[in-house]
Design a protein around this motif. Sequence first.
Motif, PDB file in Angstrom:
ATOM      1  N   GLU A   1     148.841  40.731  97.573  1.00  0.00           N
ATOM      2  CA  GLU A   1     147.368  41.113  97.060  1.00  0.00           C
ATOM      3  C   GLU A   1     146.642  40.051  96.394  1.00  0.00           C
ATOM      4  O   GLU A   1     145.398  39.957  96.633  1.00  0.00           O
TER       5      GLU A   1
ATOM      6  N   LEU B   1     145.354  37.508  99.104  1.00  0.00           N
ATOM      7  CA  LEU B   1     144.351  38.048  99.735  1.00  0.00           C
ATOM      8  C   LEU B   1     143.087  38.079  98.926  1.00  0.00           C
ATOM      9  O   LEU B   1     142.028  37.693  99.614  1.00  0.00           O
ATOM     10  N   MET B   2     143.223  38.527  97.913  1.00  0.00           N
ATOM     11  CA  MET B   2     142.044  38.463  96.910  1.00  0.00           C
ATOM     12  C   MET B   2     141.390  37.020  96.870  1.00  0.00           C
ATOM     13  O   MET B   2     140.131  37.044  97.284  1.00  0.00           O
TER      14      MET B   2
ATOM     15  N   LEU C   1     140.085  36.138 100.820  1.00  0.00           N
ATOM     16  CA  LEU C   1     139.093  36.816 101.299  1.00  0.00           C
ATOM     17  C   LEU C   1     137.856  36.956 100.368  1.00  0.00           C
ATOM     18  O   LEU C   1     136.830  37.026 100.832  1.00  0.00           O
ATOM     19  N   ILE C   2     138.063  37.098  99.080  1.00  0.00           N
ATOM     20  CA  ILE C   2     136.846  37.263  98.119  1.00  0.00           C
ATOM     21  C   ILE C   2     136.215  35.786  97.646  1.00  0.00           C
ATOM     22  O   ILE C   2     135.215  35.786  97.853  1.00  0.00           O
ATOM     23  N   PHE C   3     137.177  35.050  97.208  1.00  0.00           N
ATOM     24  CA  PHE C   3     136.769  33.517  97.104  1.00  0.00           C
ATOM     25  C   PHE C   3     135.633  33.613  96.033  1.00  0.00           C
ATOM     26  O   PHE C   3     134.462  33.081  96.282  1.00  0.00           O
ATOM     27  N   ALA C   4     135.822  34.413  94.754  1.00  0.00           N
ATOM     28  CA  ALA C   4     134.660  34.172  94.005  1.00  0.00           C
ATOM     29  C   ALA C   4     135.496  34.607  92.467  1.00  0.00           C
ATOM     30  O   ALA C   4     135.641  35.584  92.194  1.00  0.00           O
TER      31      ALA C   4
ATOM     32  N   ALA D   1     134.772  34.699  89.213  1.00  0.00           N
ATOM     33  CA  ALA D   1     134.538  35.772  87.990  1.00  0.00           C
ATOM     34  C   ALA D   1     134.582  37.376  88.519  1.00  0.00           C
ATOM     35  O   ALA D   1     135.291  37.906  87.528  1.00  0.00           O
TER      36      ALA D   1
ATOM     37  N   ALA E   1     137.826  42.183  88.520  1.00  0.00           N
ATOM     38  CA  ALA E   1     138.603  43.375  89.132  1.00  0.00           C
ATOM     39  C   ALA E   1     139.865  43.560  88.629  1.00  0.00           C
ATOM     40  O   ALA E   1     140.356  44.656  88.382  1.00  0.00           O
TER      41      ALA E   1
ATOM     42  N   THR F   1     131.913  43.788  91.559  1.00  0.00           N
ATOM     43  CA  THR F   1     131.918  42.858  92.433  1.00  0.00           C
ATOM     44  C   THR F   1     130.435  42.498  92.653  1.00  0.00           C
ATOM     45  O   THR F   1     130.109  41.220  92.526  1.00  0.00           O
ATOM     46  N   PHE F   2     129.807  43.481  92.992  1.00  0.00           N
ATOM     47  CA  PHE F   2     128.441  43.162  93.458  1.00  0.00           C
ATOM     48  C   PHE F   2     127.516  42.765  92.636  1.00  0.00           C
ATOM     49  O   PHE F   2     126.543  41.547  92.620  1.00  0.00           O
TER      50      PHE F   2
ATOM     51  N   ASN G   1     128.297  38.898  91.707  1.00  0.00           N
ATOM     52  CA  ASN G   1     127.985  38.192  92.756  1.00  0.00           C
ATOM     53  C   ASN G   1     126.592  38.183  93.388  1.00  0.00           C
ATOM     54  O   ASN G   1     126.168  37.375  94.295  1.00  0.00           O
TER      55      ASN G   1
ATOM     56  N   GLY H   1     129.210  31.700 104.218  1.00  0.00           N
ATOM     57  CA  GLY H   1     130.233  32.488 103.750  1.00  0.00           C
ATOM     58  C   GLY H   1     131.385  31.506 103.146  1.00  0.00           C
ATOM     59  O   GLY H   1     131.854  32.094 102.241  1.00  0.00           O
TER      60      GLY H   1
ATOM     61  N   SER I   1     129.880  28.419  97.235  1.00  0.00           N
ATOM     62  CA  SER I   1     130.085  28.783  95.931  1.00  0.00           C
ATOM     63  C   SER I   1     129.273  27.822  95.023  1.00  0.00           C
ATOM     64  O   SER I   1     128.229  27.314  95.416  1.00  0.00           O
TER      65      SER I   1
ATOM     66  N   ILE J   1     140.572  45.524  98.102  1.00  0.00           N
ATOM     67  CA  ILE J   1     140.373  44.233  98.289  1.00  0.00           C
ATOM     68  C   ILE J   1     139.431  43.739  99.387  1.00  0.00           C
ATOM     69  O   ILE J   1     138.258  42.894  99.366  1.00  0.00           O
TER      70      ILE J   1
ATOM     71  N   THR K   1     131.873  43.215 100.262  1.00  0.00           N
ATOM     72  CA  THR K   1     130.645  43.101  99.320  1.00  0.00           C
ATOM     73  C   THR K   1     130.192  41.723  99.276  1.00  0.00           C
ATOM     74  O   THR K   1     129.140  41.544  98.972  1.00  0.00           O
TER      75      THR K   1
ATOM     76  N   PHE L   1     130.842  38.737 100.637  1.00  0.00           N
ATOM     77  CA  PHE L   1     130.159  38.199 101.790  1.00  0.00           C
ATOM     78  C   PHE L   1     128.836  38.721 102.086  1.00  0.00           C
ATOM     79  O   PHE L   1     127.799  37.681 102.362  1.00  0.00           O
TER      80      PHE L   1
END
Lengths: 236, 100
Positions: free
Chosen positions: A44, A47-48, A51-54, A56, A61, A78-79, A82, A109, A112, B12, B18, B20
């Motif tokens: 997990e 994957l976080m 896939l998220i790569f952000a 803060a 989370a 998250t929104f 970001n 994509g 950053s 996740i 979200t 992206f």
Amino acid sequence: MSAKLDAQGTLRGFKRMAPVSLFVVAFGLAFGVAAIQHGLSSLETLLMSGLIFAGASQFAALELWGPTLPLTALVATTFAINARHLLMGASLYPWLRHLPPGQRYACLGVMSDSNWAMAVGDHQRGETNVGVLFGGGIALWTAWMLGTCLGVVFGSGISEPQRFGLDVIMGCFLLAMLVGSKHKPSLALLLPWCVAGGAALLALYYLPPNAHVIVGALAGGLTGMLIPQANPQKET
Amino acid sequence: MPLTTTTALLAILIMALTTFTTRIGGAIIMSRIPIGPKVEQFINAMAGSVLVAVIVPLAAQGDWGARLALLATLVAMLLVRKPLIAITAGVATAALWRLV
């Protein structure tokens, strides 16, 4: 003005981002340790990061992660964290609109804070190669994943994280990002931030669990929108 | 939603989508209507506010180790402006406090 994306430019961007990427490895390590301490599995956690790569928003989370997953709060937080990407992407649109859509969204994509800042500089100098955004993004992503892997390995070997102060990494990271997100802490933002803190505390005690992040974010955002800007030209 | 492997992966994935969306969304919006100054002010203020909203409860509900760690991070950040040093100072403060 035009724009192009090629292998050479991407490689150059990757190399230019290498010094910054070293620091990103360290932050990734901190995230890996913190995620394991908050009960996420190795898969997990990886994957976080992948896939998220952000950073803060991933740390935030963890704060909401628990025996029940508050999906709405996770998505809204998250929104909110970001949402700055929206402004960053918008600022690069005049440059990226010259790219085919596939390349444009591939570049965005991996956008950053650091490679965005370099890309803005390149664009202002009249550079047409967008390699720094794409290649730099790949460098940052690779460093973030490498750091997370190290953190997962390291974090799994610690049985009493509190003793070493490791449980406070998340809060310290977010606070450092808050202070350092601008080069000079803007006084115009102090009022929205105070309102956000007050609203979050009230929501913490009087509203359902996990509402405090959204309530604080909205209260601060609205305050920032409503107070008059003394010098609008100075805003980036 | 109860925490299981499936729901964790789902969460996740949704957070990734979200994020992206925020990355590509700015360019998509700009290709239709420019983002106005009021919206920009809202987003700029919200970006820091959401961090404040996470941090303040940590200080309010945490032990003194956590509170002093946050204080050390803040002071270090204002003095040297290096996140890694500031975070290390915070973690070390919490560790030292709990040692005593």
